[in-house]
Enzyme design. Structure first.
Site, PDB file in Angstrom:
ATOM      1  CG  ASP A 168     -30.811 -22.823   8.977  1.00 23.72           C
ATOM      2  OD1 ASP A 168     -31.133 -23.058   7.659  1.00 23.72           O
ATOM      3  OD2 ASP A 168     -29.623 -22.974   9.634  1.00 23.72           O
ATOM      4  CG  HIS A 205     -22.923 -24.548   9.064  1.00 17.25           C
ATOM      5  ND1 HIS A 205     -23.497 -23.124   8.756  1.00 17.25           N
ATOM      6  CD2 HIS A 205     -21.753 -24.515   8.316  1.00 17.25           C
ATOM      7  CE1 HIS A 205     -22.684 -22.705   8.028  1.00 17.25           C
ATOM      8  NE2 HIS A 205     -21.786 -23.451   7.434  1.00 17.25           N
ATOM      9  CG  HIS A 249     -25.896 -16.215  13.224  1.00 22.51           C
ATOM     10  ND1 HIS A 249     -24.718 -15.799  12.963  1.00 22.51           N
ATOM     11  CD2 HIS A 249     -26.432 -17.218  12.139  1.00 22.51           C
ATOM     12  CE1 HIS A 249     -24.212 -16.012  11.794  1.00 22.51           C
ATOM     13  NE2 HIS A 249     -25.205 -16.981  11.114  1.00 22.51           N
TER      14      HIS A 249
HETATM   15  N1  CMC Z   1     -31.062 -22.191  22.017  1.00 22.27           N
HETATM   16  C1  CMC Z   1     -30.802 -22.026  23.361  1.00 22.27           C
HETATM   17  N2  CMC Z   1     -29.847 -21.619  23.901  1.00 22.27           N
HETATM   18  C2  CMC Z   1     -29.087 -21.047  22.918  1.00 22.27           C
HETATM   19  C3  CMC Z   1     -29.272 -21.253  21.532  1.00 22.27           C
HETATM   20  C4  CMC Z   1     -30.398 -21.535  21.053  1.00 22.27           C
HETATM   21  N3  CMC Z   1     -30.616 -21.889  19.847  1.00 22.27           N
HETATM   22  N4  CMC Z   1     -28.149 -20.462  21.025  1.00 22.27           N
HETATM   23  C5  CMC Z   1     -27.309 -20.107  21.940  1.00 22.27           C
HETATM   24  N5  CMC Z   1     -27.844 -20.489  23.039  1.00 22.27           N
HETATM   25  C6  CMC Z   1     -27.158 -19.876  24.384  1.00 22.27           C
HETATM   26  C7  CMC Z   1     -26.073 -20.775  24.837  1.00 22.27           C
HETATM   27  O1  CMC Z   1     -26.511 -21.970  25.662  1.00 22.27           O
HETATM   28  C8  CMC Z   1     -25.064 -20.060  25.520  1.00 22.27           C
HETATM   29  O2  CMC Z   1     -25.716 -19.850  26.726  1.00 22.27           O
HETATM   30  P1  CMC Z   1     -25.068 -19.613  28.229  1.00 22.27           P
HETATM   31  O3  CMC Z   1     -24.176 -18.096  27.869  1.00 22.27           O
HETATM   32  O4  CMC Z   1     -25.819 -19.570  29.224  1.00 22.27           O
HETATM   33  O5  CMC Z   1     -24.071 -20.608  28.051  1.00 22.27           O
HETATM   34  C9  CMC Z   1     -25.462 -18.474  24.596  1.00 22.27           C
HETATM   35  O6  CMC Z   1     -26.695 -18.762  23.983  1.00 22.27           O
HETATM   36  C10 CMC Z   1     -24.423 -18.214  23.621  1.00 22.27           C
HETATM   37  O7  CMC Z   1     -24.454 -19.436  22.983  1.00 22.27           O
HETATM   38  P2  CMC Z   1     -23.192 -20.146  22.221  1.00 22.27           P
HETATM   39  O8  CMC Z   1     -23.322 -21.490  22.208  1.00 22.27           O
HETATM   40  O9  CMC Z   1     -21.912 -19.652  23.049  1.00 22.27           O
HETATM   41  O10 CMC Z   1     -23.107 -19.173  20.775  1.00 22.27           O
HETATM   42  P3  CMC Z   1     -22.105 -19.448  19.423  1.00 22.27           P
HETATM   43  O11 CMC Z   1     -22.028 -18.250  19.090  1.00 22.27           O
HETATM   44  O12 CMC Z   1     -21.221 -20.595  19.872  1.00 22.27           O
HETATM   45  O13 CMC Z   1     -23.334 -20.528  18.823  1.00 22.27           O
HETATM   46  C11 CMC Z   1     -25.115 -21.221  17.071  1.00 22.27           C
HETATM   47  C12 CMC Z   1     -24.061 -20.122  17.782  1.00 22.27           C
HETATM   48  C13 CMC Z   1     -25.637 -21.019  15.999  1.00 22.27           C
HETATM   49  C14 CMC Z   1     -24.376 -22.643  16.787  1.00 22.27           C
HETATM   50  C15 CMC Z   1     -25.988 -21.326  18.435  1.00 22.27           C
HETATM   51  O14 CMC Z   1     -26.762 -20.211  18.714  1.00 22.27           O
HETATM   52  C16 CMC Z   1     -27.081 -22.750  18.219  1.00 22.27           C
HETATM   53  O15 CMC Z   1     -26.657 -23.680  18.455  1.00 22.27           O
HETATM   54  N6  CMC Z   1     -28.067 -22.198  17.464  1.00 22.27           N
HETATM   55  C17 CMC Z   1     -28.937 -23.464  17.070  1.00 22.27           C
HETATM   56  C18 CMC Z   1     -28.566 -24.051  15.871  1.00 22.27           C
HETATM   57  C19 CMC Z   1     -28.852 -23.154  14.533  1.00 22.27           C
HETATM   58  O16 CMC Z   1     -30.203 -22.649  14.447  1.00 22.27           O
HETATM   59  N7  CMC Z   1     -27.948 -22.916  13.858  1.00 22.27           N
HETATM   60  C20 CMC Z   1     -28.172 -22.460  12.487  1.00 22.27           C
HETATM   61  C21 CMC Z   1     -27.310 -20.902  12.152  1.00 22.27           C
HETATM   62  S1  CMC Z   1     -27.800 -19.840  10.994  1.00 22.27           S
HETATM   63  C22 CMC Z   1     -27.414 -20.915   9.638  1.00 22.27           C
HETATM   64  C23 CMC Z   1     -25.863 -20.846   9.343  1.00 22.27           C
HETATM   65  O17 CMC Z   1     -25.309 -19.826   9.363  1.00 22.27           O
HETATM   66  O18 CMC Z   1     -25.445 -21.985   9.517  1.00 22.27           O
END
Ligand code: CMC
Length: 436
Positions: free
Chosen positions: A364, A269, A308
């Site tokens: 971010d 986050h 996201h």
């Molecule tokens: N790098 C590589 N792969 C990713 C990433 C990433 N940053 N984000 C998602 N994926 C992949 C993930 O491995 C999954 O792949 P598969 O379907 O093969 O298992 C797919 O994309 C879907 O990901 P998810 O984890 O199910 O998606 P989510 O909606 O649960 O997570 C998130 C959203 C923001 C937590 C995630 O994209 C992430 O960890 N991003 C990096 C951390 C980040 O930049 N966070 C800041 C968010 S914006 C500021 C805020 O609002 O806080």
């Protein structure tokens, strides 16, 4: 054909059909409870870990269209506010639903500015932390500690009390954040100065040494103000959900905000901006970018600042930030890590792995580069996010408290564990119970 605003559900276990009303493209989870096989059954529930498809409230504050990359506060596009507004004006809008008149803005600014001072005693609290304490830990704890200074804040249903705590929280968060920073640097605390803007005042409390009067650089002051606008609210994210959830027990706003800030601290986050900078520094040079991308695709690490839950398109905040970055770098010089970030973005946006998963830069990805160029240490980044988001947390908390449909938040579970066992006395247990 006569269209009905309802959903027909057939339970194939019993052959019975149920009709549940549709409102705003949703059905009420409680309408499913009537679905049961036996009269003694509890009834059907929704199973939705991490709330990926569950609306927890009706809201009128922030609109996001994740597919199209749209973000609006109270109907005003984020780009428009970033271009024309100030953080305090936007904060007023988010809290009250309308942009302020000149007089309203003056009064609001006066009140926030005159609530930036902290009780002297809070300095001792901050002094109690180790010199290398993470400023986010200090901010979370000190915000919770403010609860003990304002016991009347417990009257969360009293509109006047809520108004006063709002002035205090928005006013004092910059002072607490600045004190946390000064503590980590072993520098004397700088008191607020009413002659400066909200953001200028913050910069003064952070960076003022012996100069008098302190004059913040207007480009940096404006850039930080815009960054606060971009972070001011983002509907039902993890930390806002924490604020609403903790606040739903009618806990006071100081401890509720401490809980929200704790949720923000995580690297998935608001801690992501810090994680992005650490990631860019660890990559170190352009040649190592392809190998890093390979590791991301192999699932060994994540490309921080990408992806996201809601945006399946370029985060509109990231677009604004990229523009602001150019202005900041003109003053501070270009952040050497920018090239690595640009290369990562370029490769990722063309790569099948990221395209398929709709992973784009989020807020971010570039914000940390600006913060670093402005002289903030990496561990201050989530603190800066928390400052901007404070108003969003308060507005969402107020909306929750004044919503007649809301009650104490209390999810259900699907229990899959063992049931009704007789207690096993110690002498009858095997060497480890797991072997039993
Ligand atoms: N790098 C590589 N792969 C990713 C990433 C990433 N940053 N984000 C998602 N994926 C992949 C993930 O491995 C999954 O792949 P598969 O379907 O093969 O298992 C797919 O994309 C879907 O990901 P998810 O984890 O199910 O998606 P989510 O909606 O649960 O997570 C998130 C959203 C923001 C937590 C995630 O994209 C992430 O960890 N991003 C990096 C951390 C980040 O930049 N966070 C800041 C968010 S914006 C500021 C805020 O609002 O806080």
């Amino acid at each position: 054909m006569d269209k009905k605003n309802s959903l027909s559900i057939t339970d194939n276990r019993t052959g019975r059909t149920y009709e549940v009303p549709i409102e705003n493209d949703t059905i009420r989870a409680m309408d499913l409870r009537q679905i049961r096989v036996h009269d003694s059954d509890f009834g059907m529930m929704l199973y939705d870990p991490a709330f990926t498809n569950t609306a927890n409230c009706k809201s009128r504050i922030t609109y996001i269209d994740g597919e199209r990359g749209i973000l609006e506060y109270r109907g005003y596009p984020i780009e428009d506010l970033a271009e024309n507004s100030t953080y305090l004006e936007t904060a007023y809008l988010i809290l009250n639903g309308e942009l302020p008149s000149r007089q309203e803005l003056e009064e609001w600014t006066y009140q926030v500015t005159h609530h930036t001072l902290l009780h002297e005693n809070i300095k001792k609290f901050i002094d109690g932390f180790r010199h290398d304490a993470h400023p986010m830990g200090i901010l979370i704890s000190a915000t919770a500690a403010l609860s003990t200074y304002y016991p009347q804040a417990k009257s969360v249903l009293d509109i006047e009390s809520r108004r006063l705590q709002t002035y205090r929280l928005i006013g004092k968060v910059i002072t607490l954040a600045a004190f946390a920073y000064r503590h980590s640097r072993g520098l004397p605390y700088v008191y607020p100065c009413n002659d400066l803007s909200y953001t200028g005042n913050f910069l003064s409390m952070l960076f003022r040494m012996t100069e008098s009067p302190y004059k913040p650089n207007p480009v940096l002051e404006h850039a930080l103000d815009v960054l606060f606008i971009l972070h001011a609210d983002h509907e039902q994210n993890c930390s806002t959900n924490a604020m609403r959830s903790v606040g739903s027990s009618q806990a006071d706003p100081y401890v509720s905000i401490a809980a929200a800030a704790a949720a923000l601290y995580g690297p998935l986050h608001g801690g992501a901006n810090e994680a992005v900078l650490r990631m860019l520094s660890s990559i170190g040079n352009l040649e190592r970018v392809p190998d890093f991308i390979r590791r991301v695709k192999a699932g060994e690490t994540r490309l921080m600042g990408f992806g996201h839950r809601v945006y399946k398109n370029y985060d509109p905040r990231a677009r604004v930030i990229k523009r602001i970055a150019d202005q900041v770098f003109e003053v501070t010089g270009r952040n050497p890590l920018l090239n690595i970030a640009l290369e990562l973005e370029k490769i990722a946006l063309e790569d099948e792995y990221f395209i398929k998963r709709k992973l784009y830069p989020n807020v971010d990805f570039y914000s940390g580069l600006i913060y670093q160029a402005m002289g903030f240490p990496v561990d201050m980044f989530p603190v800066l996010f928390a400052i901007g988001r404070t108003v969003g947390w308060i507005a969402q908390w107020q909306e929750m408290l004044t919503d007649g449909e809301q009650k104490i938040a209390r999810p259900r579970q699907v229990y899959l564990g063992v049931r009704q066992r007789a207690y096993v006395p110690m002498e009858k247990r095997p060497s480890t119970m797991r072997e039993a």
